[in-house]
Design a protein around this motif. Structure first.
Motif, mmCIF file in Angstrom:
data_model
loop_
_atom_site.group_PDB
_atom_site.id
_atom_site.type_symbol
_atom_site.label_atom_id
_atom_site.label_comp_id
_atom_site.label_asym_id
_atom_site.label_seq_id
_atom_site.Cartn_x
_atom_site.Cartn_y
_atom_site.Cartn_z
ATOM 1 N N PRO A 216 24.521 3.205 70.556
ATOM 2 C CA PRO A 216 24.772 3.264 69.106
ATOM 3 C C PRO A 216 24.377 2.007 68.313
ATOM 4 C CG PRO A 216 26.620 4.225 70.286
ATOM 5 C CD PRO A 216 25.695 3.662 71.334
ATOM 6 N N ASP A 217 24.696 0.818 68.835
ATOM 7 C CA ASP A 217 24.344 -0.391 68.069
ATOM 8 C C ASP A 217 22.832 -0.523 67.908
ATOM 9 O OD1 ASP A 217 26.943 -1.051 67.708
ATOM 10 O OD2 ASP A 217 27.009 -2.569 69.310
ATOM 11 N N ALA A 218 22.114 -0.137 68.964
ATOM 12 C CA ALA A 218 20.645 -0.203 68.904
ATOM 13 C C ALA A 218 20.107 0.831 67.916
ATOM 14 C CB ALA A 218 20.052 0.020 70.300
ATOM 15 N N VAL A 219 20.729 2.007 67.876
ATOM 16 C CA VAL A 219 20.303 3.033 66.913
ATOM 17 C C VAL A 219 20.551 2.540 65.489
ATOM 18 C CG1 VAL A 219 20.738 5.358 66.027
ATOM 19 C CG2 VAL A 219 20.647 4.961 68.500
ATOM 20 N N ALA A 220 21.724 1.950 65.278
ATOM 21 C CA ALA A 220 22.043 1.433 63.942
ATOM 22 C C ALA A 220 20.990 0.420 63.511
ATOM 23 C CB ALA A 220 23.438 0.797 63.947
ATOM 24 N N ALA A 221 20.602 -0.466 64.435
ATOM 25 C CA ALA A 221 19.594 -1.487 64.117
ATOM 26 C C ALA A 221 18.251 -0.832 63.804
ATOM 27 C CB ALA A 221 19.459 -2.468 65.281
ATOM 28 N N GLN A 222 17.891 0.213 64.569
ATOM 29 C CA GLN A 222 16.628 0.920 64.299
ATOM 30 C C GLN A 222 16.640 1.559 62.916
ATOM 31 O OE1 GLN A 222 16.849 3.452 67.862
ATOM 32 N NE2 GLN A 222 14.759 2.807 68.374
ATOM 33 N N MET A 223 17.770 2.165 62.579
ATOM 34 C CA MET A 223 17.859 2.834 61.271
ATOM 35 C C MET A 223 17.747 1.817 60.138
ATOM 36 S SD MET A 223 20.734 5.757 61.900
ATOM 37 C CE MET A 223 20.333 7.238 62.844
ATOM 38 N N ILE A 224 18.460 0.707 60.274
ATOM 39 C CA ILE A 224 18.428 -0.308 59.213
ATOM 40 C C ILE A 224 17.022 -0.921 59.106
ATOM 41 C CG2 ILE A 224 19.337 -2.567 58.504
ATOM 42 C CD1 ILE A 224 21.250 -0.131 58.110
ATOM 43 N N ALA A 225 16.360 -1.081 60.265
ATOM 44 C CA ALA A 225 15.009 -1.656 60.246
ATOM 45 C C ALA A 225 14.017 -0.750 59.524
ATOM 46 C CB ALA A 225 14.537 -1.920 61.683
ATOM 47 N N SER A 226 14.348 0.544 59.440
ATOM 48 C CA SER A 226 13.445 1.487 58.758
ATOM 49 C C SER A 226 13.638 1.481 57.236
ATOM 50 C CB SER A 226 13.661 2.902 59.295
ATOM 51 O OG SER A 226 14.869 3.455 58.803
ATOM 52 N N VAL A 227 14.642 0.744 56.763
ATOM 53 C CA VAL A 227 14.945 0.707 55.329
ATOM 54 C C VAL A 227 14.327 -0.559 54.731
ATOM 55 C CG1 VAL A 227 16.806 0.545 53.610
ATOM 56 C CG2 VAL A 227 17.132 1.931 55.684
ATOM 57 N N PRO A 228 13.432 -0.430 53.737
ATOM 58 C CA PRO A 228 12.817 -1.637 53.150
ATOM 59 C C PRO A 228 13.844 -2.669 52.686
ATOM 60 C CG PRO A 228 11.596 0.294 52.490
ATOM 61 C CD PRO A 228 12.798 0.805 53.247
ATOM 62 N N MET A 229 14.975 -2.249 52.159
ATOM 63 C CA MET A 229 15.971 -3.223 51.707
ATOM 64 C C MET A 229 16.833 -3.764 52.851
ATOM 65 S SD MET A 229 17.049 -1.740 47.951
ATOM 66 C CE MET A 229 18.103 -3.134 47.547
ATOM 67 N N ARG A 230 16.605 -3.265 54.078
ATOM 68 C CA ARG A 230 17.246 -3.785 55.291
ATOM 69 C C ARG A 230 18.780 -3.765 55.256
ATOM 70 N NH1 ARG A 230 12.854 -3.054 56.789
ATOM 71 N NH2 ARG A 230 11.453 -4.483 57.887
ATOM 72 N N ARG A 231 19.327 -2.743 54.643
ATOM 73 C CA ARG A 231 20.779 -2.551 54.689
ATOM 74 C C ARG A 231 21.057 -1.100 54.373
ATOM 75 N NH1 ARG A 231 23.100 -1.922 49.661
ATOM 76 N NH2 ARG A 231 22.015 -2.750 47.850
ATOM 77 N N TYR A 232 22.259 -0.635 54.746
ATOM 78 C CA TYR A 232 22.606 0.705 54.297
ATOM 79 C C TYR A 232 23.190 0.641 52.890
ATOM 80 C CZ TYR A 232 26.996 -0.476 56.853
ATOM 81 O OH TYR A 232 28.105 -1.066 57.356
ATOM 82 N N GLY A 233 23.244 1.806 52.260
ATOM 83 C CA GLY A 233 23.775 1.862 50.902
ATOM 84 C C GLY A 233 25.289 1.935 50.927
ATOM 85 N N ARG A 234 25.884 1.459 49.850
ATOM 86 C CA ARG A 234 27.344 1.531 49.722
ATOM 87 C C ARG A 234 27.740 2.801 48.971
ATOM 88 N NH1 ARG A 234 26.279 -3.451 47.351
ATOM 89 N NH2 ARG A 234 26.964 -2.482 45.409
ATOM 90 N N LEU A 235 28.969 3.230 49.212
ATOM 91 C CA LEU A 235 29.465 4.427 48.531
ATOM 92 C C LEU A 235 29.435 4.269 47.011
ATOM 93 C CD1 LEU A 235 32.455 5.203 50.903
ATOM 94 C CD2 LEU A 235 30.376 6.579 50.633
ATOM 95 N N ASP A 236 29.753 3.065 46.521
ATOM 96 C CA ASP A 236 29.782 2.893 45.058
ATOM 97 C C ASP A 236 28.369 2.963 44.467
ATOM 98 O OD1 ASP A 236 29.830 -0.018 46.296
ATOM 99 O OD2 ASP A 236 28.977 -0.210 44.287
#
Ligand code: NAD
Length: 263
Positions: free
Chosen positions: A216-236
């Motif tokens: 899971p931690d490696a998957v999370a890192a892969q997903m974040i690496a695919s995002v140009p802003m390099r982070r997930y979005g917040r609910l707000d």
């Protein structure tokens, strides 16, 4: 912007969930009077308690959106209790199983489509009819997903259902424009932290897949690496886009899908 929604009655489906609650907080803070609908009574009670702490307890309605008759009754009750609806955040949803298309369980495919597509249609139809009858126009935001645009591996049902929501948004925008009802969609990408993020990371790790690691931690890192802003979005950050589309600030927007994906 404090009063963009002053005295406006807005229904939120999936109102016990994470995005629904975040939207409820944001809309309430801007003066709206929100009603929450969800299949899960416990989640509704918790969401209402949180909003009450912020000074404005919403009415809550336990309802399964896949049950068209229950939706008809509940929408009528929502309006009886709280007055005409001028806004709908059509947001309840289910992520489904994780498996490649050749192995995906057929009953779960049907369930995902029943909740995410037929359920969303049931609510949209009843609320838009009531808006037409009331004659004040209105605004609807449907929750689609980046999954509906990008075809994520191992999510054939979910991705298909969210592509359908984008289609429903476009057609409904045309059908309802003559009634001054705008219909738009938001497409969140990776949003966290939270239930769907954790589940998605765990499930993608557990499905043997050439696209994601098996931890899971490696998957999370892969997903974040695919995002140009390099982070997930917040609910707000989802809530603020939903509020924009529901507000008069978006008065010339209809039939659009707004990606909320960090690029
Ligand atoms: P969540 O699971 O916290 O909220 C979904 C809510 O929908 C739950 O409270 C659930 O009880 C409710 N629901 C499920 N089936 C229902 C039914 N038959 N009738 C009535 N209510 C029902 O997850 P969330 O992240 O808040 O999801 C909200 C929406 O955002 C969903 O449509 C989801 O597909 C979409 N989405 C979420 C993400 C993300 O990463 N969190 C990304 C893209 C899209």
């Amino acid at each position: 912007t404090e009063s963009r929604f002053q005295a406006r009655h807005i229904l939120i489906t999936g109102g016990g969930g994470e995005i629904g609650q975040a939207a409820a907080e944001r809309l309430t803070a801007e003066g709206a009077h929100v009603s929450l609908l969800d299949i899960d009574g416990d989640k509704l009670a918790a969401a209402a308690a949180r909003l009450a702490e912020l000074g404005n307890a919403p009415r809550t309605y336990a309802c399964d959106i896949t049950d068209a008759a229950a939706v008809a009754d509940t929408v009528a009750q929502v309006i009886d209790d709280g007055g005409p609806l001028v806004g709908l955040f059509n947001n309840a949803g289910y992520q489904g199983a994780f498996a490649p298309v050749q192995d995906y369980p057929g009953d779960d495919f049907a369930r995902v489509m029943q909740i995410n597509v037929v359920g969303a249609f049931n609510v949209l139809q009843r609320v838009s009819r009531a808006m037409i009858t009331a004659g004040r126009g209105g605004a609807v935001v449907n929750t689609a997903s980046m999954a509906g645009l990008s075809g994520p591996p191992n999510m054939p049902a979910y991705g298909t259902s969210k592509a359908a929501i984008i289609g429903l948004t476009q057609t409904a925008a045309k059908d309802l424009a003559p009634h001054d009802i705008r219909v738009n969609a938001v497409s969140p990408g990776f949003i966290g932290p939270g239930f769907m993020w954790e589940r998605q990371v765990e499930q993608q790790a557990s499905v043997a897949s050439p696209y994601y690691a098996d931890e899971p931690d490696a998957v999370a890192a892969q997903m974040i690496a695919s995002v140009p802003m390099r982070r997930y979005g917040r609910l707000d950050e989802i809530a603020s886009a939903v509020a924009f589309l529901l507000s008069d600030d978006a008065s010339y927007m209809t039939g659009t899908n707004l990606p909320l994906s960090g690029g």
